[in-house]
Design a protein around this motif. Structure first.
Motif, PDB file in Angstrom:
ATOM      1  N   ASP A  69       0.935  -1.207  -0.153  1.00 52.65           N
ATOM      2  CA  ASP A  69      -0.043  -0.068  -0.068  1.00 52.65           C
ATOM      3  C   ASP A  69       0.860   1.326   0.070  1.00 52.65           C
ATOM      4  O   ASP A  69       0.791   2.208  -0.696  1.00 52.65           O
ATOM      5  N   ALA A  70       1.898   1.247   0.687  1.00 53.75           N
ATOM      6  CA  ALA A  70       2.815   2.427   0.842  1.00 53.75           C
ATOM      7  C   ALA A  70       3.433   2.342  -0.620  1.00 53.75           C
ATOM      8  O   ALA A  70       3.734   3.599  -0.798  1.00 53.75           O
ATOM      9  N   LEU A  71       3.776   1.559  -1.153  1.00 52.19           N
ATOM     10  CA  LEU A  71       4.420   1.649  -2.280  1.00 52.19           C
ATOM     11  C   LEU A  71       3.636   2.108  -3.412  1.00 52.19           C
ATOM     12  O   LEU A  71       3.968   2.830  -4.606  1.00 52.19           O
ATOM     13  N   ALA A  72       2.090   1.797  -3.334  1.00 52.61           N
ATOM     14  CA  ALA A  72       1.126   2.376  -4.127  1.00 52.61           C
ATOM     15  C   ALA A  72       1.200   3.810  -4.073  1.00 52.61           C
ATOM     16  O   ALA A  72       1.010   4.615  -4.931  1.00 52.61           O
ATOM     17  N   VAL A  73       1.157   4.378  -2.760  1.00 56.23           N
ATOM     18  CA  VAL A  73       1.299   5.758  -2.417  1.00 56.23           C
ATOM     19  C   VAL A  73       2.343   6.486  -3.175  1.00 56.23           C
ATOM     20  O   VAL A  73       2.246   7.268  -3.783  1.00 56.23           O
ATOM     21  N   ALA A  74       3.580   5.845  -3.029  1.00 52.50           N
ATOM     22  CA  ALA A  74       4.956   6.405  -3.896  1.00 52.50           C
ATOM     23  C   ALA A  74       4.421   6.668  -5.325  1.00 52.50           C
ATOM     24  O   ALA A  74       5.080   7.664  -5.903  1.00 52.50           O
TER      25      ALA A  74
END
Length: 211
Positions: free
Chosen positions: A159-164
């Motif tokens: 999910d954090a990778l998606a935000v980036a």
């Protein structure tokens, strides 16, 4: 010296993505150069073993964020906004966790931008209603990530990778807290050029989150 825009656009940019949480907080670091994206690391900050003391968890978030910032030297932070479907107490705690993560970046003069969860999902999968599993699957296809165990906790990392990635797709146009351009950043920090991003970790973290 401020480099010409055409030159600065070709320089690598490091983006930190964060999916806030009070038990598990996901984070990701990507390097972007033009249309090329390289995942440097993505993982979680696991706070379940810290008990119910919220202040201790906030300190853990701040300390770990500062460690990551000092290691990877991100240029910008992209962070997911709290989801309004949770109860008020959970919302307050989640907001504090988000604020501490932002404060850690601001302590190092790193600008940030906030994205709604539906915006992140839409940017990555084409659907604002995508599940965590669908987001992770799309990222693995898009970024050609190695297969990883489908552990629920690790989905916070993707999910954090998606935000980036969502921030990358916006081309950094929404950056807040000063909104320094890359050229202005280099002018203020000439030593940055002497520290190639290529010297950082070149593969995503594969370790499993602590139980």
């Amino acid at each position: 010296m401020i480099l010409p825009l055409a030159t600065t656009d070709l320089l690598p940019k490091v983006i930190m993505g964060v999916d806030p949480g009070t038990q598990i907080m996901g984070y990701a670091i990507i390097e972007v150069q033009g249309q090329r994206v390289r995942v440097l690391q993505y993982d979680v900050i696991n706070m379940k073993a810290l008990g119910s003391n919220h202040a201790v968890k906030l300190k853990k978030i701040y300390d770990r964020m500062v460690e990551l910032i000092d290691e990877f030297l991100p240029d910008e932070l992209a962070i997911e906004a709290p989801f309004f479907g949770v109860n008020v107490q959970s919302m307050l705690k989640l907001g504090r966790a988000q604020g501490v993560a932002i404060a850690a970046c601001l302590s190092r003069q790193i600008p940030y931008v906030e994205y709604a969860p539906t915006k992140v999902k839409q940017s990555v999968t084409g659907s604002g209603n995508a599940t965590k599993e669908q987001v992770a699957h799309m990222l693995r296809q898009t970024l050609q990530l190695p297969p990883l165990e489908e552990a629920p906790k690790f989905l916070d990392a993707t999910d954090a990778l998606a935000v980036a990635m969502c921030h990358h797709y916006q081309k950094g146009n929404n950056v807040k807290a000063g909104g320094k351009s890359w050229g202005k950043f280099l002018a203020d920090n000439p030593s940055k050029l002497a520290t190639p991003v290529a010297g950082k970790k070149a593969t995503p973290s594969k370790k499993k989150p602590a139980a």
